[in-house]
Write a protein that holds these residues in place. Structure first.
Motif, PDB file in Angstrom:
ATOM      1  N   LYS A  93     -79.973  -8.807 -55.399  1.00 30.70           N
ATOM      2  CA  LYS A  93     -80.809  -9.970 -55.653  1.00 30.70           C
ATOM      3  C   LYS A  93     -80.331 -10.615 -56.938  1.00 30.70           C
ATOM      4  CE  LYS A  93     -84.808  -7.758 -57.966  1.00 30.70           C
ATOM      5  NZ  LYS A  93     -86.271  -7.601 -57.908  1.00 30.70           N
ATOM      6  N   GLU A  94     -80.273 -11.924 -56.914  1.00 31.40           N
ATOM      7  CA  GLU A  94     -79.711 -12.646 -58.049  1.00 31.40           C
ATOM      8  C   GLU A  94     -80.609 -13.813 -58.411  1.00 31.40           C
ATOM      9  OE1 GLU A  94     -75.690 -15.114 -58.577  1.00 31.40           O
ATOM     10  OE2 GLU A  94     -75.358 -12.963 -58.358  1.00 31.40           O
ATOM     11  N   LYS A  96     -81.830 -17.452 -59.735  1.00 32.34           N
ATOM     12  CA  LYS A  96     -81.253 -18.794 -59.578  1.00 32.34           C
ATOM     13  C   LYS A  96     -81.407 -19.628 -60.840  1.00 32.34           C
ATOM     14  CE  LYS A  96     -80.265 -17.877 -55.290  1.00 32.34           C
ATOM     15  NZ  LYS A  96     -78.874 -17.550 -54.935  1.00 32.34           N
ATOM     16  N   GLU A  97     -82.423 -19.329 -61.632  1.00 35.37           N
ATOM     17  CA  GLU A  97     -82.728 -20.159 -62.791  1.00 35.37           C
ATOM     18  C   GLU A  97     -82.579 -19.388 -64.101  1.00 35.37           C
ATOM     19  OE1 GLU A  97     -83.341 -23.332 -62.424  1.00 35.37           O
ATOM     20  OE2 GLU A  97     -83.371 -23.244 -60.234  1.00 35.37           O
ATOM     21  N   LEU A 158     -77.104 -12.865 -63.734  1.00 42.06           N
ATOM     22  CA  LEU A 158     -76.652 -14.014 -62.956  1.00 42.06           C
ATOM     23  C   LEU A 158     -75.139 -14.132 -63.038  1.00 42.06           C
ATOM     24  CD1 LEU A 158     -77.344 -16.739 -61.456  1.00 42.06           C
ATOM     25  CD2 LEU A 158     -77.521 -17.772 -63.723  1.00 42.06           C
TER      26      LEU A 158
END
Length: 245
Positions: A93-94, A96-97, A158
């Motif tokens: 899971k990565e 986005k913000e 990220l």
């Protein structure tokens, strides 16, 4: 129970030893009780649990699809001479913000032990997020995962083009500081700011010039003895604790 190394499931797990296989599947493999516990308690999605034949385990593990394997199979898929008897396949899971008040940007760190240690230290120092730039060793490399000691599951990491992220950080109110050896001020002279992004670079070459140019300022750690430089993970720890101190 799976005992053959030629089993299709085993071949599927072996593919997770390579970056390509991990990226294609969106999954990665972890080994050992501590890491499996950390993934579970940090609410990462567990696709399946792999346990060695005869392992006496109990508790939450039974909530998940579990496959029993021979010790030979577990050694083969984890590349560990003395596995603890349990492994798990985890879904990536990565974020986005950009989030938080302190963000670490990593430029081209290539040693898995260094990257894992830096992520672990960022977690300990209270950093809110880590960004991995191009040329950095894969986050889900087994040596990186082991070196994080579970911190991989505690803070968002990220994968990003750092040159594109720096302007976004600056427009979001972050002061971006690059670690550098030349044309830099002591880190203690860095003005305090509520939101700070720190860039650290490659073990030998340091932070790329284009990233230094894009940053708001360059900072360095004074060397008082005769050592040429500090290990990058040690330097990162000093700077992160100062920023969040």
């Amino acid at each position: 129970m799976i005992t053959s190394l030629q089993n299709e499931k085993v071949k599927e797990w072996v593919k997770l030893q390579k970056r390509k296989g991990r990226r294609e599947s969106g999954k990665f493999l972890i080994e050992g009780f501590h890491l499996v516990e950390e993934a579970y308690h940090s609410n990462w999605e567990i696709a399946e649990i792999i346990v060695e034949e005869g392992l006496d385990y109990s508790g939450w593990h039974h909530q998940f699809f579990t496959i029993t394997v021979s010790r030979k199979v577990l050694q083969h898929i984890t590349r560990t001479e003395t596995p603890q008897g349990i492994a798990a396949v985890i879904k990536m899971k990565e974020p986005k913000e950009i989030e938080g008040h302190s963000v670490l940007l990593i430029d081209s760190i290539q040693d898995p032990g260094n990257l894992g240690t830096i992520i672990r230290t960022a977690d300990a120092a209270g950093f809110d997020m880590v960004m991995l730039g191009d040329g950095t060793v894969d986050l889900y490399n087994d040596k990186v995962i082991r070196a994080t000691q579970g911190s991989l599951f505690h803070l968002p990491v990220l994968q990003a083009d750092l040159l594109k992220k720096i302007p976004k950080l600056q427009s979001g109110g972050y002061t971006v500081a690059a670690s550098a050896l030349t044309d830099a001020v002591s880190f203690k002279e860095m003005p305090a700011n509520e939101k700070t992004a720190l860039i650290i670079g490659n073990e030998g070459a340091g932070v790329r010039n284009e990233l230094i140019d894009a940053a708001d300022q360059s900072i360095k750690i004074p060397i008082y003895g005769q050592a040429e430089s500090l290990n990058v993970s040690v330097a990162a720890g000093i700077l992160m604790y100062y920023i969040n101190g």
